[in-house]
Design an enzyme around this catalytic site. Sequence first.
Site, PDB file in Angstrom:
ATOM      1  N   ASP A  35       0.908  -1.280  -0.019  1.00  0.00           N
ATOM      2  CA  ASP A  35       0.075   0.049   0.184  1.00  0.00           C
ATOM      3  C   ASP A  35       0.906   1.277  -0.198  1.00  0.00           C
ATOM      4  O   ASP A  35       0.683   2.239  -0.532  1.00  0.00           O
ATOM      5  CB  ASP A  35      -0.856  -0.061   1.242  1.00  0.00           C
ATOM      6  CG  ASP A  35      -2.048  -0.742   1.083  1.00  0.00           C
ATOM      7  OD1 ASP A  35      -2.049  -1.714   0.121  1.00  0.00           O
ATOM      8  OD2 ASP A  35      -2.768  -1.179   2.289  1.00  0.00           O
ATOM      9  N   ASP A  39       0.712   4.178  -2.670  1.00  0.00           N
ATOM     10  CA  ASP A  39       0.534   5.621  -2.303  1.00  0.00           C
ATOM     11  C   ASP A  39       1.530   6.432  -2.709  1.00  0.00           C
ATOM     12  O   ASP A  39       1.463   7.777  -3.271  1.00  0.00           O
ATOM     13  CB  ASP A  39       0.384   5.988  -0.690  1.00  0.00           C
ATOM     14  CG  ASP A  39      -1.022   5.037  -0.393  1.00  0.00           C
ATOM     15  OD1 ASP A  39      -1.813   4.742  -1.210  1.00  0.00           O
ATOM     16  OD2 ASP A  39      -1.186   4.765   0.842  1.00  0.00           O
ATOM     17  N   LEU A  85     -37.474  -5.807 -14.619  1.00  0.00           N
ATOM     18  CA  LEU A  85     -37.916  -7.104 -14.627  1.00  0.00           C
ATOM     19  C   LEU A  85     -39.250  -7.437 -14.369  1.00  0.00           C
ATOM     20  O   LEU A  85     -39.528  -6.828 -13.211  1.00  0.00           O
ATOM     21  CB  LEU A  85     -36.811  -8.002 -14.032  1.00  0.00           C
ATOM     22  CG  LEU A  85     -35.562  -8.069 -14.433  1.00  0.00           C
ATOM     23  CD1 LEU A  85     -34.716  -8.550 -13.504  1.00  0.00           C
ATOM     24  CD2 LEU A  85     -35.365  -8.662 -15.816  1.00  0.00           C
ATOM     25  N   GLU A 114     -28.885 -15.442 -11.353  1.00  0.00           N
ATOM     26  CA  GLU A 114     -27.983 -14.336 -10.567  1.00  0.00           C
ATOM     27  C   GLU A 114     -28.878 -14.105  -9.174  1.00  0.00           C
ATOM     28  O   GLU A 114     -29.796 -14.208  -9.433  1.00  0.00           O
ATOM     29  CB  GLU A 114     -28.063 -13.251 -11.561  1.00  0.00           C
ATOM     30  CG  GLU A 114     -27.057 -13.723 -12.863  1.00  0.00           C
ATOM     31  CD  GLU A 114     -27.031 -12.618 -13.954  1.00  0.00           C
ATOM     32  OE1 GLU A 114     -27.559 -11.455 -13.669  1.00  0.00           O
ATOM     33  OE2 GLU A 114     -26.625 -13.037 -14.967  1.00  0.00           O
ATOM     34  N   ASP A 118     -29.648  -5.485  -4.428  1.00  0.00           N
ATOM     35  CA  ASP A 118     -30.626  -4.489  -4.026  1.00  0.00           C
ATOM     36  C   ASP A 118     -30.049  -3.040  -4.043  1.00  0.00           C
ATOM     37  O   ASP A 118     -29.389  -2.667  -2.910  1.00  0.00           O
ATOM     38  CB  ASP A 118     -31.405  -4.571  -2.629  1.00  0.00           C
ATOM     39  CG  ASP A 118     -32.447  -4.031  -2.507  1.00  0.00           C
ATOM     40  OD1 ASP A 118     -33.213  -3.344  -3.125  1.00  0.00           O
ATOM     41  OD2 ASP A 118     -33.024  -4.096  -1.207  1.00  0.00           O
ATOM     42  N   ARG A 137     -30.812   5.017 -14.018  1.00  0.00           N
ATOM     43  CA  ARG A 137     -31.775   4.430 -15.020  1.00  0.00           C
ATOM     44  C   ARG A 137     -32.955   5.677 -15.211  1.00  0.00           C
ATOM     45  O   ARG A 137     -33.482   5.673 -16.284  1.00  0.00           O
ATOM     46  CB  ARG A 137     -32.457   3.356 -14.115  1.00  0.00           C
ATOM     47  CG  ARG A 137     -33.562   2.751 -14.659  1.00  0.00           C
ATOM     48  CD  ARG A 137     -34.026   1.946 -13.669  1.00  0.00           C
ATOM     49  NE  ARG A 137     -35.707   1.474 -13.687  1.00  0.00           N
ATOM     50  CZ  ARG A 137     -36.286   0.799 -14.499  1.00  0.00           C
ATOM     51  NH1 ARG A 137     -35.315   0.054 -15.463  1.00  0.00           N
ATOM     52  NH2 ARG A 137     -37.463   0.891 -14.695  1.00  0.00           N
ATOM     53  N   GLU A 173     -25.527  -2.807 -10.856  1.00  0.00           N
ATOM     54  CA  GLU A 173     -26.205  -2.269  -9.820  1.00  0.00           C
ATOM     55  C   GLU A 173     -25.236  -1.523  -8.796  1.00  0.00           C
ATOM     56  O   GLU A 173     -24.307  -2.297  -8.520  1.00  0.00           O
ATOM     57  CB  GLU A 173     -26.935  -3.262  -8.958  1.00  0.00           C
ATOM     58  CG  GLU A 173     -27.958  -3.142  -8.091  1.00  0.00           C
ATOM     59  CD  GLU A 173     -29.521  -2.643  -8.766  1.00  0.00           C
ATOM     60  OE1 GLU A 173     -29.364  -2.963 -10.125  1.00  0.00           O
ATOM     61  OE2 GLU A 173     -30.462  -2.397  -8.207  1.00  0.00           O
ATOM     62  N   TYR A 226     -25.220  -7.063 -17.359  1.00  0.00           N
ATOM     63  CA  TYR A 226     -25.673  -7.019 -18.524  1.00  0.00           C
ATOM     64  C   TYR A 226     -24.935  -6.485 -19.463  1.00  0.00           C
ATOM     65  O   TYR A 226     -24.208  -5.427 -19.089  1.00  0.00           O
ATOM     66  CB  TYR A 226     -27.045  -6.190 -18.545  1.00  0.00           C
ATOM     67  CG  TYR A 226     -28.018  -6.308 -19.539  1.00  0.00           C
ATOM     68  CD1 TYR A 226     -28.232  -7.569 -20.277  1.00  0.00           C
ATOM     69  CD2 TYR A 226     -28.877  -5.342 -19.864  1.00  0.00           C
ATOM     70  CE1 TYR A 226     -29.113  -7.673 -21.330  1.00  0.00           C
ATOM     71  CE2 TYR A 226     -30.007  -5.530 -20.829  1.00  0.00           C
ATOM     72  CZ  TYR A 226     -29.873  -6.706 -21.663  1.00  0.00           C
ATOM     73  OH  TYR A 226     -30.862  -6.557 -22.703  1.00  0.00           O
ATOM     74  N   LYS A 288     -32.214 -15.640 -16.232  1.00  0.00           N
ATOM     75  CA  LYS A 288     -32.203 -15.116 -17.506  1.00  0.00           C
ATOM     76  C   LYS A 288     -32.197 -16.331 -18.570  1.00  0.00           C
ATOM     77  O   LYS A 288     -31.349 -17.252 -18.302  1.00  0.00           O
ATOM     78  CB  LYS A 288     -31.109 -14.304 -17.775  1.00  0.00           C
ATOM     79  CG  LYS A 288     -31.225 -12.979 -16.852  1.00  0.00           C
ATOM     80  CD  LYS A 288     -29.920 -12.296 -17.084  1.00  0.00           C
ATOM     81  CE  LYS A 288     -30.318 -10.941 -16.014  1.00  0.00           C
ATOM     82  NZ  LYS A 288     -29.109 -10.397 -15.738  1.00  0.00           N
ATOM     83  N   LYS A 312     -38.695 -12.636  -6.331  1.00  0.00           N
ATOM     84  CA  LYS A 312     -38.367 -11.810  -4.923  1.00  0.00           C
ATOM     85  C   LYS A 312     -38.423 -12.614  -3.562  1.00  0.00           C
ATOM     86  O   LYS A 312     -39.699 -13.420  -3.649  1.00  0.00           O
ATOM     87  CB  LYS A 312     -39.488 -10.601  -4.819  1.00  0.00           C
ATOM     88  CG  LYS A 312     -39.199  -9.815  -6.113  1.00  0.00           C
ATOM     89  CD  LYS A 312     -38.352  -8.604  -5.756  1.00  0.00           C
ATOM     90  CE  LYS A 312     -39.326  -7.501  -5.266  1.00  0.00           C
ATOM     91  NZ  LYS A 312     -38.593  -6.300  -5.167  1.00  0.00           N
ATOM     92  N   CYS A 424     -34.048  18.042  21.123  1.00  0.00           N
ATOM     93  CA  CYS A 424     -34.051  18.872  22.238  1.00  0.00           C
ATOM     94  C   CYS A 424     -32.851  19.977  21.984  1.00  0.00           C
ATOM     95  O   CYS A 424     -31.857  19.852  21.784  1.00  0.00           O
ATOM     96  CB  CYS A 424     -33.385  18.011  23.549  1.00  0.00           C
ATOM     97  SG  CYS A 424     -33.062  18.771  24.828  1.00  0.00           S
ATOM     98  N   CYS A 430     -28.233  19.242  28.486  1.00  0.00           N
ATOM     99  CA  CYS A 430     -29.055  17.922  28.474  1.00  0.00           C
ATOM    100  C   CYS A 430     -27.632  16.803  28.595  1.00  0.00           C
ATOM    101  O   CYS A 430     -27.024  16.875  27.865  1.00  0.00           O
ATOM    102  CB  CYS A 430     -29.902  18.084  27.068  1.00  0.00           C
ATOM    103  SG  CYS A 430     -30.722  16.618  26.857  1.00  0.00           S
TER     104      CYS A 430
HETATM  105  S1  IVH Z   1     -31.014  -7.712 -15.520  1.00  0.00           S
HETATM  106  C1  IVH Z   1     -33.419  -6.367 -19.169  1.00  0.00           C
HETATM  107  N1  IVH Z   1     -29.869  -8.767 -13.353  1.00  0.00           N
HETATM  108  O1  IVH Z   1     -33.359  -5.174 -10.683  1.00  0.00           O
HETATM  109  C2  IVH Z   1     -32.580  -6.987 -17.837  1.00  0.00           C
HETATM  110  N2  IVH Z   1     -31.095  -6.762 -12.863  1.00  0.00           N
HETATM  111  O2  IVH Z   1     -36.574  -4.910 -12.066  1.00  0.00           O
HETATM  112  C3  IVH Z   1     -32.075  -5.622 -17.000  1.00  0.00           C
HETATM  113  N3  IVH Z   1     -31.177  -6.120 -10.800  1.00  0.00           N
HETATM  114  O3  IVH Z   1     -33.705  -2.679 -13.216  1.00  0.00           O
HETATM  115  C4  IVH Z   1     -31.948  -6.227 -15.661  1.00  0.00           C
HETATM  116  N4  IVH Z   1     -29.632  -7.563  -9.997  1.00  0.00           N
HETATM  117  O4  IVH Z   1     -31.678  -2.571 -11.409  1.00  0.00           O
HETATM  118  C5  IVH Z   1     -30.641  -7.723 -13.747  1.00  0.00           C
HETATM  119  N5  IVH Z   1     -28.466  -9.685 -11.650  1.00  0.00           N
HETATM  120  C6  IVH Z   1     -29.488  -8.771 -12.091  1.00  0.00           C
HETATM  121  C7  IVH Z   1     -29.859  -7.903 -11.130  1.00  0.00           C
HETATM  122  C8  IVH Z   1     -31.003  -6.752 -11.918  1.00  0.00           C
HETATM  123  C9  IVH Z   1     -30.656  -6.486  -9.769  1.00  0.00           C
HETATM  124  C10 IVH Z   1     -31.957  -4.650 -10.671  1.00  0.00           C
HETATM  125  C11 IVH Z   1     -32.036  -3.990 -11.890  1.00  0.00           C
HETATM  126  C12 IVH Z   1     -33.202  -3.907 -12.615  1.00  0.00           C
HETATM  127  C13 IVH Z   1     -34.134  -4.559 -11.506  1.00  0.00           C
HETATM  128  C14 IVH Z   1     -35.414  -5.365 -11.980  1.00  0.00           C
END
Ligand code: IVH
Length: 681
Positions: A35, A39, A85, A114, A118, A137, A173, A226, A288, A312, A424, A430
């Site tokens: 490191d 640096d 999705l 996959e 979140d 997005r 994400e 993607y 997918k 979900k 407060c 306090c």
């Molecule tokens: S694929 C056309 N893969 O979940 C397909 N989305 O509504 C595009 N997300 O908008 C999405 N993990 O923000 C894909 N492994 C994953 C994901 C993922 C999270 C999110 C993404 C998307 C929403 C689904």
Amino acid sequence: MENKKLIQSEIQKLTDELNRHNYNYYILDQPTISDFDFDMMLERLAALEKEHPELIRPDSPTQRVGGTITKQFNSVAHKYPMLSLGNTYSEGEVRDFDQRVKGLVHEDVEYVCELKYDGVAISLIYENGFLIRSVTRGDGMKGDEVTANVKTIKSIPLKLRGDYPPFIEVRGEIILPHRQFEKMNQEREDIGEAPFANPRNAASGTLKLQDSSEVARRGLDCRLYYVLGENLPEDNHYARILRLKEWGFKIPEVMEKVSGIDQVINFIHQWDTERKKLPYDIDGIVIKVNSYTQQQQIGSTAKNPRWAIAYKFKAEKVASQLLSVDYQVGRTGVVTPVANLSPVLLAGTVVKRASLHNADVMNELDIHKDDFLFVEKGGEIIPKIVGVDIARRAPKNVKLLFISHCPECGTPLVRQEGEAAHFCPNELHCPPQIKGKLEHFISRKAMNIDSLGEGKVEILFDNGLVRHIADFYQLTYSQLLGLEKRFPETENQKERILSFREKTVENILAGIEQSRQVPFERVLFALGIRYVGETTAKKLARYFKTIDALSGASKEELLQVEDVGERIAESIVAYFNKTENLEVLIALKNAGLQFEVSTQLQHSSSLLSGKTIVVSGLFSVPRDVLKEKIEQYGGKNTSSISKNTDFVLAGEQMGPEKRKKAEKLGIPIISETDFWKMLEE
Ligand code: IVH
């Protein structure tokens, strides 16, 4: 000229080498350099870039530390719409999806499973190997350009490696791992800001910050899922994601190719359990169709692809009876209601308490005495109260109203306009606020008196030895020796007895002594002025240079400082209007604390001394490079044009309003080229 060529080649070499080390560290997880050496190299590059900003490369690793200020995020159209999705919540629905897919392709289908991260969806555009743009997005058709902020995320390459295509768009994400989320919320609570409810909100808020150096500090990360473009290699999703690795991306650690719906269901079951061990939140699984040809056969609706689906996870939900509500008073006086619940087992842990956040949340939930509350825990780390089981409410039970007075000192609570939190206002008397202030003062990023941590401050406070922060500097050996306190067992800690023996006392006094050398900006942070966090303290210290200049500043002057808005300015003015605070400051000054920036930082030249300058528009170098130059030459940066502005340094696309205002006030506008010339002369 010859010399410049040499410098250019050194900058190029350092950039490439540092990027290679970043790749080894963040992508391969196999660092080949210490490191320290890293640096040193980075410092050398930053120094060269500072001298020759025109030679900074777009993939320079110095951009990872941020510095760019984005006042407004441009709206940018997506080349390919960003679809979302379709969601499913049961195995049955996942099997229905498989049936639909098979009905359309009439042959065997391979799926890729996959994790569903979140966080916040992001699109990364690479042209000729360089990350040129990064867009949120938004509404799916257009989003906000957040490139400067995204460049601070270390796992996202700024320049691709190997045999990459001339254009690709990679989507993924942006997430905030649990550890960073907790750290950030702690810091927010420390300065009186409301904490974020979950990592997703925190990631989204962070991505929209104006100051990219603050984004860099917060530790965002990214997972990719993607890849889009034209004439890209590979005819299936799985293989293309693997390609990303060759191009220098960090690819998801979990991704599985499976050949039947039963295996998909197994994957779902496996991750419904294992997700609890992940260092970040996921809220489901994404399934997918692997083959691109099949994906095309299946097609998309206007909103969702038909070739993919999200499953979900069900958030686990239980009902538990409300025993009482505690009102906790934090260091800055913010009062947080916390529900004490009858203990219940939820997603593997026993839940006894859950935050009710603030009066609005309590009111919306419509909580009555002895109610049975629904508590939920999904992919998230924090249990959440999501509702009330009204059927189990006894008619006699009254609605719970937020308290009107501080539970600790009895002062009537205040709620400022536009704020969700009550607080407060009795900050000087306090008890939890005093204790909190003392603890903040000695904390690592403030005065860093670590020999006073872990309950020792509490002992000093309980014994009446320290009532305000200046009292630390009056402590004597004999006062401290022999102090003792028994801390009863708590949820997180066994019983312990703290006693001040010779060595402890010596360490405490030595720590206090050393803190007299802590630089002004940290002293300013340590004072604990509401809303003045570490970064703001730094900016204030640089701008005003001394505590006297700062304490005498009007609200209007304070607003000239970058990132200081109405709320912070008002809080600073209020702080310096209190006699008690001024007394503490005098005592601290007498104790020898640093109340001026060190002379080194003051300025290396006085060419721009006393000049007030507004920097606006786009430049060939990050705007902070220019701002630093201005400061280095003794000038002051301000954000808005007024009659006190000496000149405006205008880049491309400077806002028309600003230009009009400058022209109206007769303020000279100079170009970037003229500015560099001026400094050369
Ligand atoms: S694929 C056309 N893969 O979940 C397909 N989305 O509504 C595009 N997300 O908008 C999405 N993990 O923000 C894909 N492994 C994953 C994901 C993922 C999270 C999110 C993404 C998307 C929403 C689904």
